[in-house]
Scaffold this motif. Structure first.
Motif, PDB file in Angstrom:
ATOM      1  N   GLU A   1       5.713   0.474 -15.909  1.00 23.20           N
ATOM      2  CA  GLU A   1       4.241   0.117 -15.437  1.00 23.20           C
ATOM      3  C   GLU A   1       4.148   1.134 -14.168  1.00 23.20           C
ATOM      4  O   GLU A   1       4.493   2.042 -14.092  1.00 23.20           O
ATOM      5  CB  GLU A   1       4.492  -1.226 -14.851  1.00 23.20           C
ATOM      6  N   GLU A   2       2.160   1.103 -14.742  1.00 24.97           N
ATOM      7  CA  GLU A   2       1.034   2.210 -13.590  1.00 24.97           C
ATOM      8  C   GLU A   2       2.398   2.316 -12.288  1.00 24.97           C
ATOM      9  O   GLU A   2       2.280   0.248 -12.004  1.00 24.97           O
ATOM     10  CB  GLU A   2       0.032   2.703 -13.982  1.00 24.97           C
ATOM     11  N   LEU A   3       2.607   3.133 -11.375  1.00 27.41           N
ATOM     12  CA  LEU A   3       2.706   2.867  -9.770  1.00 27.41           C
ATOM     13  C   LEU A   3       1.366   2.887  -9.462  1.00 27.41           C
ATOM     14  O   LEU A   3       0.134   3.540  -9.519  1.00 27.41           O
ATOM     15  CB  LEU A   3       3.414   4.250  -9.868  1.00 27.41           C
ATOM     16  N   LYS A   4       1.483   2.120  -8.733  1.00 33.68           N
ATOM     17  CA  LYS A   4       0.550   1.357  -7.310  1.00 33.68           C
ATOM     18  C   LYS A   4       0.322   2.037  -6.259  1.00 33.68           C
ATOM     19  O   LYS A   4       1.501   2.043  -5.649  1.00 33.68           O
ATOM     20  CB  LYS A   4       0.035   0.531  -7.538  1.00 33.68           C
ATOM     21  N   THR A   5      -0.634   3.132  -5.761  1.00 39.33           N
ATOM     22  CA  THR A   5      -0.284   3.133  -3.999  1.00 39.33           C
ATOM     23  C   THR A   5      -0.516   1.939  -3.346  1.00 39.33           C
ATOM     24  O   THR A   5      -1.918   1.430  -3.604  1.00 39.33           O
ATOM     25  CB  THR A   5      -0.983   4.263  -3.909  1.00 39.33           C
ATOM     26  N   VAL A   6      -0.425   2.224  -2.326  1.00 38.50           N
ATOM     27  CA  VAL A   6      -0.247   0.717  -1.516  1.00 38.50           C
ATOM     28  C   VAL A   6      -0.873   1.233   0.197  1.00 38.50           C
ATOM     29  O   VAL A   6      -1.056   2.606   0.031  1.00 38.50           O
ATOM     30  CB  VAL A   6       0.610   0.330  -1.038  1.00 38.50           C
ATOM     31  N   LYS A   7      -2.266   0.518  -0.437  1.00 28.70           N
ATOM     32  CA  LYS A   7      -2.997   0.706   1.053  1.00 28.70           C
ATOM     33  C   LYS A   7      -2.689   0.199   2.350  1.00 28.70           C
ATOM     34  O   LYS A   7      -2.489  -0.691   2.444  1.00 28.70           O
ATOM     35  CB  LYS A   7      -4.525   0.635   0.483  1.00 28.70           C
ATOM     36  N   THR A   8      -2.691   1.062   3.371  1.00 28.70           N
ATOM     37  CA  THR A   8      -2.862   0.681   4.747  1.00 28.70           C
ATOM     38  C   THR A   8      -3.955  -0.373   5.162  1.00 28.70           C
ATOM     39  O   THR A   8      -5.124   0.500   5.222  1.00 28.70           O
ATOM     40  CB  THR A   8      -2.354   1.472   6.030  1.00 28.70           C
ATOM     41  N   PRO A   9      -3.280  -1.782   5.371  1.00 30.81           N
ATOM     42  CA  PRO A   9      -4.825  -2.621   5.616  1.00 30.81           C
ATOM     43  C   PRO A   9      -5.800  -1.584   6.880  1.00 30.81           C
ATOM     44  O   PRO A   9      -4.559  -1.413   7.761  1.00 30.81           O
ATOM     45  CB  PRO A   9      -3.817  -3.981   6.031  1.00 30.81           C
ATOM     46  N   THR A  10      -6.825  -2.052   6.790  1.00 34.42           N
ATOM     47  CA  THR A  10      -7.455  -1.511   7.983  1.00 34.42           C
ATOM     48  C   THR A  10      -7.891  -2.892   8.286  1.00 34.42           C
ATOM     49  O   THR A  10      -8.757  -3.698   8.168  1.00 34.42           O
ATOM     50  CB  THR A  10      -8.920  -0.769   7.703  1.00 34.42           C
ATOM     51  N   LEU A  11      -8.026  -2.490  10.270  1.00 31.40           N
ATOM     52  CA  LEU A  11      -8.111  -3.779  10.777  1.00 31.40           C
ATOM     53  C   LEU A  11     -10.085  -4.251  11.069  1.00 31.40           C
ATOM     54  O   LEU A  11     -10.017  -3.049  12.096  1.00 31.40           O
ATOM     55  CB  LEU A  11      -7.077  -3.795  12.490  1.00 31.40           C
ATOM     56  N   VAL A  12     -10.061  -5.056  11.447  1.00 28.99           N
ATOM     57  CA  VAL A  12     -11.666  -4.865  10.936  1.00 28.99           C
ATOM     58  C   VAL A  12     -11.372  -5.911  12.326  1.00 28.99           C
ATOM     59  O   VAL A  12     -10.927  -7.045  12.361  1.00 28.99           O
ATOM     60  CB  VAL A  12     -12.284  -5.973   9.742  1.00 28.99           C
ATOM     61  N   ARG A  13     -12.944  -5.753  13.279  1.00 28.33           N
ATOM     62  CA  ARG A  13     -12.453  -6.586  14.539  1.00 28.33           C
ATOM     63  C   ARG A  13     -13.877  -7.157  14.444  1.00 28.33           C
ATOM     64  O   ARG A  13     -14.708  -6.320  14.666  1.00 28.33           O
ATOM     65  CB  ARG A  13     -12.088  -6.257  15.786  1.00 28.33           C
TER      66      ARG A  13
END
Length: 142
Positions: free
Chosen positions: A40-52
């Motif tokens: 399967e295609e490798l997926k890059t994981v994005k670091t979540p952005t904290l939204v306040r």
């Protein structure tokens, strides 16, 4: 890039990922190079952005003064900095020594602020939700 150590059936394997390109991972296992083609295609994981959400500003205190208040009033001040959780009196109320005037939250603890002397509430200088500093005048008694 990344180094891993695996123990499988009491055998130790040192794995180093060298590169990732075109759905192929080049790695070394105990010094031997391998090219692994992924199904399967490798997926890059994005670091979540904290939204306040922006914090709500405390409402401006409503300064209520009784017109008959005199300069010889008793001032109830904040013993420590905190936030007003509740007001238990209103202008014109008669209070006795030891009566609960308001609740002040400081350092995650609720502090009951009581009257030192008997009197009539002549002014309330704070409102619920307002942050107060140490020694700030909160309530005045006649």
């Amino acid at each position: 890039m990344k180094n891993f150590t695996f123990n499988i059936n009491e055998n130790s394997y040192s794995v180093r990922i060298v590169s990732e390109e075109d759905n192929t991972i080049n790695l070394e296992v105990n010094g031997t190079s391998y090219a692994v083609k992924m199904k399967e295609e490798l997926k890059t994981v994005k670091t979540p952005t904290l939204v306040r959400r922006p914090s709500k500003a405390a409402p401006e205190p409503v300064k209520i003064k009784n017109p008959s208040s005199s300069s010889g009033s008793i001032k109830i001040t904040a013993p420590i900095p905190g936030i007003i959780l509740s007001l238990n009196v209103k202008v014109g109320d008669t209070v006795n020594s030891g009566d609960l005037l308001l609740v002040l939250e400081a350092m995650k603890m609720e502090n009951n602020i009581t009257s030192d002397k008997s009197g009539v509430v002549s002014a309330i200088n704070v409102s619920v939700g307002q942050q107060v500093l140490q020694s700030e005048v909160m309530i005045e008694l006649e």
